[in-house]
Structure formats: structure tokens, C-alpha cells
Design a protein around this motif. Structure first.
Motif, mmCIF file in Angstrom:
data_model
loop_
_atom_site.group_PDB
_atom_site.id
_atom_site.type_symbol
_atom_site.label_atom_id
_atom_site.label_comp_id
_atom_site.label_asym_id
_atom_site.label_seq_id
_atom_site.Cartn_x
_atom_site.Cartn_y
_atom_site.Cartn_z
ATOM 1 N N LEU A 182 0.834 -1.207 0.000
ATOM 2 C CA LEU A 182 0.000 0.000 0.000
ATOM 3 C C LEU A 182 0.869 1.257 0.000
ATOM 4 N N SER A 183 1.951 1.232 0.776
ATOM 5 C CA SER A 183 2.863 2.377 0.799
ATOM 6 C C SER A 183 3.497 2.598 -0.566
ATOM 7 N N ASP A 184 3.881 1.498 -1.220
ATOM 8 C CA ASP A 184 4.461 1.601 -2.562
ATOM 9 C C ASP A 184 3.449 2.176 -3.556
ATOM 10 N N GLU A 185 2.192 1.766 -3.392
ATOM 11 C CA GLU A 185 1.142 2.258 -4.287
ATOM 12 C C GLU A 185 0.966 3.771 -4.143
ATOM 13 N N PHE A 186 0.949 4.262 -2.909
ATOM 14 C CA PHE A 186 0.808 5.695 -2.691
ATOM 15 C C PHE A 186 2.050 6.460 -3.161
#
Length: 201
Positions: free
Chosen positions: A98-102
């Protein structure tokens, strides 16, 4: 996975699994110690599939049904910790995803805004330095469209793409906190549920 003959609390808060051997839950080729092993793919899909169908406002319980001969084994005593460790690890993986996506969304947004600004500037310059009239405005409008299209990907990430990942993270957190109970049954050899079979509707 079949669930015929398994008890059900009638309130939709428990995931029932009946096994012939506790090893059916885990990847047998995994070299790590028992409490650090990954779940077998079929077990993971079954547990997550059921958990996703249960009410989100209820604590989860995973009920493992094993043959009476398995009682007292170290693997059975460590089942709760093993499942909790696995789902906690999966939640951590999804959190990083999720952090990578943001992070990718923020970068895409910066690029999109830069492209939009450049297109707006080029469009105005084209109109200012040419005397093509309607053609100039056509080129300007086209550049504006290109600029807004450049924002499509970051908007997709921030509006839609992160939701499924966040839901998966929440599900894994719930499963990591789920209560694990083990019961034992007496049955002739050969009975029990096969994790590779599909559960009945």
C-alpha cells in the motif's frame, strides 16, 4: 472446500476447518520452523475467502478440527501462534504494498501536473505565435486534453486502486487477531476434509 458435518455457530463469526493432519495447513516444502511456515495456498484461499464473507464488525474465530491422535503434539499446541504469525506477516507485506502504491501515485501525480502545465503553456504559445485561427485553437485544445490524460493514472491510484489493498490489509489484521481453537474428533482413517477440494455452497 467441503464443510459438511462441521458445526456452525449460526452467527457467522467462525471459520471451520476439518483436517486429517495439521500439516495440510502449511507448505510442506517450506524450510522454516513450524511457527514461521507459510500456509498452503489452498488453506490461505479458504480461510481468507470465508473471512471475507463474515461480518466485518465481529471478531473472527478459526476452529480447527483434527483427529484425536493429534492431541498433545507440539504442532497442534503452536497452531494459534503459527496462524497469527503468518497473517501478521501477510498484513505487513500488504502494508508495504500500500505504501508503494501511494508513493507511485505521488510520483505519477507530480509527472501528470508537470505534463499538464507544459501542455497548457505550449498551447498558449502556439496560439500566440501563429495566425492559424481555428487550427491554433484546435492544437491548443488537443494539448489540454493530453495534459489531463496525463493525470489519469494518479487519479486512478488515489480514487480506486488503493481500496482493494487496504481491504486486504484489514482482513489480514483481523485474521492475525483471530481466536484459534482446536477440537478433536474420532473417525475412521480416510475421512476428513481435503484442502484441495472446493467448499460446497
Amino acid at each position: 472446500m467441503e464443510t459438511n458435518g462441521l458445526p456452525n455457530d449460526g452467527q457467522g463469526g467462525a471459520i471451520e476447518i476439518r483436517l486429517e493432519d495439521v500439516s495440510q495447513l502449511f507448505e510442506t516444502m517450506d524450510p522454516f520452523p513450524f511457527r514461521e511456515r507459510d500456509l498452503a495456498r489452498d488453506a490461505d484461499e479458504y480461510i481468507c475467502g470465508w473471512a471475507g464473507e463474515l461480518p466485518a464488525d465481529r471478531p473472527l474465530e478459526i476452529r480447527i478440527h483434527l483427529p484425536a491422535g493429534a492431541a498433545g503434539s507440539a504442532e497442534v499446541r503452536g497452531l494459534g501462534a503459527s496462524l497469527s504469525n503468518y497473517f501478521d506477516y501477510r498484513a505487513g507485506v500488504v502494508t508495504r504494498e500500500l505504501s508503494d502504491e501511494f508513493r507511485m501515485g505521488r510520483r505519477a501525480l507530480l509527472i501528470g501536473l508537470a505534463v499538464l502545465g507544459l501542455c497548457l503553456l505550449l498551447g498558449q504559445l502556439f496560439v500566440a505565435v501563429t495566425s492559424y485561427g481555428s487550427i491554433g485553437h484546435f492544437v491548443e485544445e488537443g494539448l489540454i486534453i493530453v495534459g489531463w490524460v496525463a493525470l489519469w493514472r494518479p487519479l486512478e491510484i488515489f480514487l480506486y486502486d488503493w481500496w482493494p489493498i487496504a481491504q486486504k490489509k484489514k482482513l489480514y489484521r483481523r485474521l492475525a487477531e483471530a481466536r484459534v481453537s482446536v477440537s478433536f474428533y474420532e473417525t475412521p482413517d480416510g475421512e476428513g476434509l481435503d484442502l484441495k477440494s472446493r467448499r460446497s455452497k
